[in-house]
Design an enzyme around this catalytic site. Structure first.
Site, PDB file in Angstrom:
ATOM      1  N   SER A 114       4.564  12.074   1.072  1.00  0.00           N
ATOM      2  CA  SER A 114       3.269  12.578   0.661  1.00  0.00           C
ATOM      3  C   SER A 114       2.919  13.951   1.244  1.00  0.00           C
ATOM      4  O   SER A 114       2.009  14.604   0.750  1.00  0.00           O
ATOM      5  CB  SER A 114       2.176  11.592   1.075  1.00  0.00           C
ATOM      6  OG  SER A 114       2.104  11.493   2.489  1.00  0.00           O
TER       7      SER A 114
ATOM      8  N   SER B 117       6.910  10.046   4.757  1.00  0.00           N
ATOM      9  CA  SER B 117       6.207  11.208   4.202  1.00  0.00           C
ATOM     10  C   SER B 117       6.446  12.543   4.898  1.00  0.00           C
ATOM     11  O   SER B 117       5.990  13.574   4.397  1.00  0.00           O
ATOM     12  CB  SER B 117       4.708  10.944   4.173  1.00  0.00           C
ATOM     13  OG  SER B 117       4.402  10.159   3.061  1.00  0.00           O
TER      14      SER B 117
ATOM     15  N   LYS C 188      -1.390  19.413   7.248  1.00  0.00           N
ATOM     16  CA  LYS C 188      -1.630  18.477   6.141  1.00  0.00           C
ATOM     17  C   LYS C 188      -3.118  18.144   6.118  1.00  0.00           C
ATOM     18  O   LYS C 188      -3.722  17.922   7.179  1.00  0.00           O
ATOM     19  CB  LYS C 188      -0.780  17.224   6.361  1.00  0.00           C
ATOM     20  CG  LYS C 188      -0.815  16.200   5.235  1.00  0.00           C
ATOM     21  CD  LYS C 188       0.120  15.026   5.539  1.00  0.00           C
ATOM     22  CE  LYS C 188       0.209  14.017   4.409  1.00  0.00           C
ATOM     23  NZ  LYS C 188       1.177  12.922   4.718  1.00  0.00           N
TER      24      LYS C 188
HETATM   25  N1  GLN Z   1       5.934   7.026   0.005  1.00  0.00           N
HETATM   26  C1  GLN Z   1       5.372   6.081   0.909  1.00  0.00           C
HETATM   27  C2  GLN Z   1       4.091   5.519   0.340  1.00  0.00           C
HETATM   28  O1  GLN Z   1       3.756   5.864  -0.724  1.00  0.00           O
HETATM   29  C3  GLN Z   1       5.192   6.685   2.251  1.00  0.00           C
HETATM   30  C4  GLN Z   1       3.950   7.478   2.392  1.00  0.00           C
HETATM   31  C5  GLN Z   1       3.769   8.046   3.764  1.00  0.00           C
HETATM   32  O2  GLN Z   1       4.683   8.062   4.597  1.00  0.00           O
HETATM   33  N2  GLN Z   1       2.553   8.478   4.033  1.00  0.00           N
HETATM   34  O3  GLN Z   1       3.426   4.734   0.941  1.00  0.00           O
END
Ligand code: GLN
Length: 484
Positions: free
Chosen positions: A149, A173, A74
């Site tokens: 994400s 994410s 990532k």
């Molecule tokens: N969807 C969550 C957010 O927008 C989690 C994001 C993540 O785990 N990095 O914060």
């Protein structure tokens, strides 16, 4: 082939790491025009690294447990000499002078880095649509999102291009995109994997973990990246437990609880919005575990429904502090301004996307003196309550079970207009980030639309071995067609 199989074949000299790298690069290239999973593909670097592994094998030197395994990272993990963007314009042109600890450990284990994957800007999002470099698409249906994400990392493993990738999980994410792309995704115990070199979103919640196509590959990857790191002050002292060695232990006698509030049974007190086809798969998974000898029952954890609002105060609050460093001076993008303050404001205005700005403003507000107690303080109390309630439940249960995501993958653009509809995607995954406990998503059948469904296993602190044992049981049942 899986990571375990590929590494074995490379170590025995049966397969060349260079051939494997070339195959992965060709598979990535074939899908990239429609998936947009990568911010950068490191073809030359990957070939050179693979050739070096082959040379070691030929010379009879020891190679690591991931010898010749292609891995995607990532793009919020620092890579020495290779741009790291967080899919944000604000980091444009910034090249880290060091590797994240997970990168060093992967490379030391013989893995071959093939590229950096797309994400929601600074990991804020659940669909990988908040990227400055365009959305990533679901490998099973390109009209749909891969989740987020870590959408690029999930999509490339889901597409079968690489057997292994790394993501980060602050509120789901890793697990949610794993679920939507039909792969295994693990968020380890907070502190079990080093965050050194992971660009911070919300430091008290962020954890790095793997995406793989099998539970055994996830176990191996965690053994490689886990364990104490003196460079991360929140790293726990002990090494990662043996995970690859426990996968065949089964679940006989384990006590497994289905969380009522995340069960989809609204009459019993569940949050709304968990789709019937997802609930059906969780029910089947529970039956599989029961048939394998586990004692499965439902259990109420009332505070779990408060995770979502608490998270959307705590995570933005931490983000507003962590992202203060992008001031146009020290990193990446700089806009012109009449004085330092104007330059700073112009750089941030131009460099950050809409969702990141929304989070910074939300977090700054929640931390401001007049509102601190009402918002941030309250959210911290909810977090403590959740930790206490989950710990108390783990007196009676070895593992908990829930959906990973309330629905299968949704259409691109379906949830971009209203941030709240996007945030509610995280309702099942957020509790484990707030408690720091490990959780993972295991592919388990498909929904009414034919798209993958993942079920989530949750465990107490350092409960990765038990969690992996149950995951292996679910995986073999799904392979045997029992998840249909
Ligand atoms: N969807 C969550 C957010 O927008 C989690 C994001 C993540 O785990 N990095 O914060």
């Amino acid at each position: 082939m899986t990571a375990v199989e590929l590494a074995a074949a490379v170590r025995s000299g049966e397969r060349s790491a260079l051939d494997i790298a070339n195959e992965a690069l060709a598979a990535i290239e074939a899908r990239e025009p429609e998936l947009n999973a990568y911010n950068v593909v490191l073809a030359d670097q990957a070939r050179a690294a693979a050739a070096a592994v082959d040379q070691k094998v030929a010379a009879g030197e020891t190679v690591g447990p991931l010898a010749g395994v292609p891995v995607a990272l990532k793009d919020n993990m620092c890579t020495n000499g290779v741009a790291t963007t967080c899919s944000s314009k604000i980091l444009e042109g910034w090249i880290p002078p060091y590797d994240a600890t997970v990168v060093t450990r992967m490379v030391d284990a013989g893995a071959v880095v093939v590229g950096k994957t797309n994400l929601d800007e600074f990991a804020m999002g659940s669909s990988t649509e908040n990227s400055a470099f365009g959305a990533t698409r679901n490998p099973h249906d390109i009209t749909k999102v891969p989740g987020g994400s870590s959408g690029g990392s999930a999509a490339t493993v889901g597409a079968g291009a690489v057997p292994l990738s790394l993501g980060s999980d602050t509120g789901g994410s890793i697990r949610q995109p794993a679920s939507l792309c039909g792969v295994v995704g693990v968020k380890p115990t907070y502190g079990a994997v080093s965050r050194y070199g992971l660009i911070a979103f919300a430091s008290s919640l962020d954890q790095i973990g793997p995406f793989t196509s099998t539970v055994a590959d996830a176990a191996l990857a965690l053994e490689v990246i886990g364990g104490h790191d003196p460079l991360d002050s929140t790293s726990i002292p002990q090494p990662m437990a043996d995970l690859t060695g426990v996968l065949d232990r089964g679940v006989d006698g384990l006590r497994i609880g289905i969380i009522t509030e995340l069960s989809g049974d609204e009459a019993a007190g569940s949050v709304a919005g968990i789709a019937a086809d997802v609930v059906a798969q969780v029910t089947k998974a529970a039956q599989v575990l029961e048939t394998a000898g586990a004692k499965v029952s439902t259990t109420s954890i009332p505070s779990s429904v408060h995770g979502l609002p608490a998270y959307y105060l705590i995570a933005p609050a931490e983000a507003s502090s962590n992202l203060a460093r992008y001031d146009g001076v020290r990193y990446g993008h700089r806009a012109d301004g009449a004085n330092a303050l104007a330059m700073n404001a112009a750089s941030r205005t131009a460099g950050f996307g809409e969702e990141v700005k929304r989070r910074i403003m939300l977090g700054t507000y929640a931390l401001s003196s007049g509102y601190y107690d009402a918002y941030y303080g309250q959210a911290q109390k909810v977090r403590t309550l959740m930790i206490n309630e989950f710990n108390e439940r783990y007196q009676d249960f070895d593992l908990l079970l829930s959906p990973t995501s309330p629905t299968t993958a949704f259409e691109l653009d379906a949830k971009t207009a209203d941030p709240m509809t996007m945030y509610v995607n995280d309702v099942c995954t957020i509790p484990s980030n707030l408690t720091g406990q490990p959780a993972m998503s295991v592919p388990f059948g498909v929904g009414d639309d034919g798209m993958p469904i993942g079920v989530q296993l949750l465990a107490p602190m350092l409960g990765e071995p038990t969690m992996m044992q149950a995951a292996a049981v679910l995986e073999s049942a799904a392979r045997a067609g029992e998840a249909k």
